[in-house]
Design a protein around this motif. Structure first.
Motif, PDB file in Angstrom:
ATOM      1  N   CYS A 110       0.841  -1.193   0.000  1.00 33.93           N
ATOM      2  CA  CYS A 110       0.000   0.000   0.000  1.00 33.93           C
ATOM      3  C   CYS A 110       0.878   1.245   0.000  1.00 33.93           C
ATOM      4  N   GLY A 111       0.266   2.357  -0.345  1.00 31.70           N
ATOM      5  CA  GLY A 111       0.985   3.620  -0.330  1.00 31.70           C
ATOM      6  C   GLY A 111       1.740   3.930  -1.603  1.00 31.70           C
ATOM      7  N   ASP A 112       1.671   3.043  -2.613  1.00 28.36           N
ATOM      8  CA  ASP A 112       2.338   3.340  -3.886  1.00 28.36           C
ATOM      9  C   ASP A 112       1.547   4.431  -4.597  1.00 28.36           C
ATOM     10  N   CYS A 113       2.193   5.547  -4.881  1.00 29.64           N
ATOM     11  CA  CYS A 113       1.505   6.640  -5.558  1.00 29.64           C
ATOM     12  C   CYS A 113       2.124   6.951  -6.907  1.00 29.64           C
ATOM     13  N   GLY A 114       3.112   6.142  -7.315  1.00 28.35           N
ATOM     14  CA  GLY A 114       3.757   6.365  -8.593  1.00 28.35           C
ATOM     15  C   GLY A 114       3.292   5.429  -9.686  1.00 28.35           C
ATOM     16  N   GLY A 115       2.598   4.352  -9.294  1.00 25.70           N
ATOM     17  CA  GLY A 115       2.090   3.415 -10.282  1.00 25.70           C
ATOM     18  C   GLY A 115       3.079   2.350 -10.700  1.00 25.70           C
ATOM     19  N   ALA A 116       4.235   2.297 -10.034  1.00 19.88           N
ATOM     20  CA  ALA A 116       5.246   1.298 -10.410  1.00 19.88           C
ATOM     21  C   ALA A 116       4.842  -0.104  -9.978  1.00 19.88           C
ATOM     22  N   THR A 117       4.195  -0.218  -8.828  1.00 19.38           N
ATOM     23  CA  THR A 117       3.734  -1.514  -8.332  1.00 19.38           C
ATOM     24  C   THR A 117       2.274  -1.369  -7.920  1.00 19.38           C
ATOM     25  N   PRO A 118       1.423  -2.362  -8.207  1.00 25.86           N
ATOM     26  CA  PRO A 118       0.012  -2.237  -7.835  1.00 25.86           C
ATOM     27  C   PRO A 118      -0.183  -2.353  -6.329  1.00 25.86           C
ATOM     28  N   ASN A 119      -1.022  -1.498  -5.786  1.00 25.70           N
ATOM     29  CA  ASN A 119      -1.419  -1.636  -4.393  1.00 25.70           C
ATOM     30  C   ASN A 119      -2.356  -2.832  -4.282  1.00 25.70           C
ATOM     31  N   SER A 120      -2.167  -3.639  -3.254  1.00 22.86           N
ATOM     32  CA  SER A 120      -2.997  -4.844  -3.161  1.00 22.86           C
ATOM     33  C   SER A 120      -2.999  -5.403  -1.743  1.00 22.86           C
ATOM     34  N   CYS A 121      -4.005  -6.199  -1.472  1.00 28.44           N
ATOM     35  CA  CYS A 121      -4.105  -6.981  -0.245  1.00 28.44           C
ATOM     36  C   CYS A 121      -4.530  -8.372  -0.686  1.00 28.44           C
TER      37      CYS A 121
END
Length: 247
Positions: A110-121
């Motif tokens: 979580c907390g990715d705001c650049g789009g390099a890695t998908p936020n997920s749970c």
């Protein structure tokens, strides 16, 4: 002891969203509280350790915000030996302390705001064990998906098997197919009427759950695969089903 041919998981996914370790910890604490009411297997969680015996010495329940915050802070993405790269967010994984094959794991980015890695749970579910039969059912998995939807406010979430996911498309992407249970937020649009036995359930005022079948979904059942593809076509045509991409 029952063993399932399919291997099941639950996953929630969302696009770029700037969040701090404290934000991630707060959402995780809410999720763990909600999960504890879904099934006894989801009521106990432990920090990762070298062994399951050691892990049980470090419980995460009741939720400790300070411990969770520090865990996310330590999980900041960074180059080896370098400072944290803030825009890449944070990763934290942990489990319920069960024996191998009977355990449940949670991995949160979580907390990715650049789009390099998908936020997920993403929650991986057990394939064996006395309690697996009651856990991997439509009602319980619907509650788990609902919990993830409320805690993380994702763009899309699903509970399904990896085998069913592969059967939906040659290159299935998050948000682009229909699983056993699928969550779509209201901001994506209104879910259209769907043919029985598919069921639509509201998630407060946030969105809707789509339950593809009340029985256990399997990729070896051609009816389940065909129904998933058909419902996916109807949702895509209505504009509410599309891959989770950077906004």
């Amino acid at each position: 002891m029952e063993t399932f041919a399919d291997e099941y998981y639950v996953g929630a996914y969302w696009g770029p969203r700037k969040e701090s370790p404290e934000d991630c910890a707060r959402r995780t604490a809410e999720l763990l509280t909600l999960l504890s009411a879904c099934d006894p297997l989801l009521a106990h969680w432990y920090k990762p350790a070298r062994s399951r015996k050691d892990a049980r010495k470090q419980p995460l329940m009741p939720s400790d915000l300070a411990m969770l915050t520090e865990s996310f802070r330590r999980g900041a993405n960074r180059e080896k030996g370098g400072p944290a790269i803030e825009q890449l967010g944070f990763t934290f994984w942990f489990g319920n302390g069960g024996a191998r094959g009977e355990d449940v794991d949670l991995r949160i980015t979580c907390g990715d705001c650049g789009g390099a890695t998908p936020n997920s749970c993403v929650m991986t579910l057990p394939s064996i064990g006395a309690n697996t039969e009651q856990l991997i059912t439509a009602p319980v998995l619907a509650r788990v998906v609902r919990s993830m939807a409320l805690a993380w406010e994702p763009d899309w979430a699903t509970a399904t098997s990896w085998e069913h996911r592969a059967a939906m498309a040659e290159t299935p992407t998050a948000g682009g197919f229909v699983g056993w249970v699928t969550y779509l937020p209201r901001r994506r649009g209104i879910v259209p009427p769907l043919p029985a036995p598919v069921r639509i359930e509201p998630v407060e005022n946030r969105g809707a759950l789509i339950v593809l079948t009340p029985e256990r979904l399997t990729a070896s059942n051609p009816e389940h695969v065909e129904r998933g593809k058909r419902v996916g076509e109807l949702l895509a045509r209505s504009g509410v089903l599309e891959p989770v991409i950077a906004r």
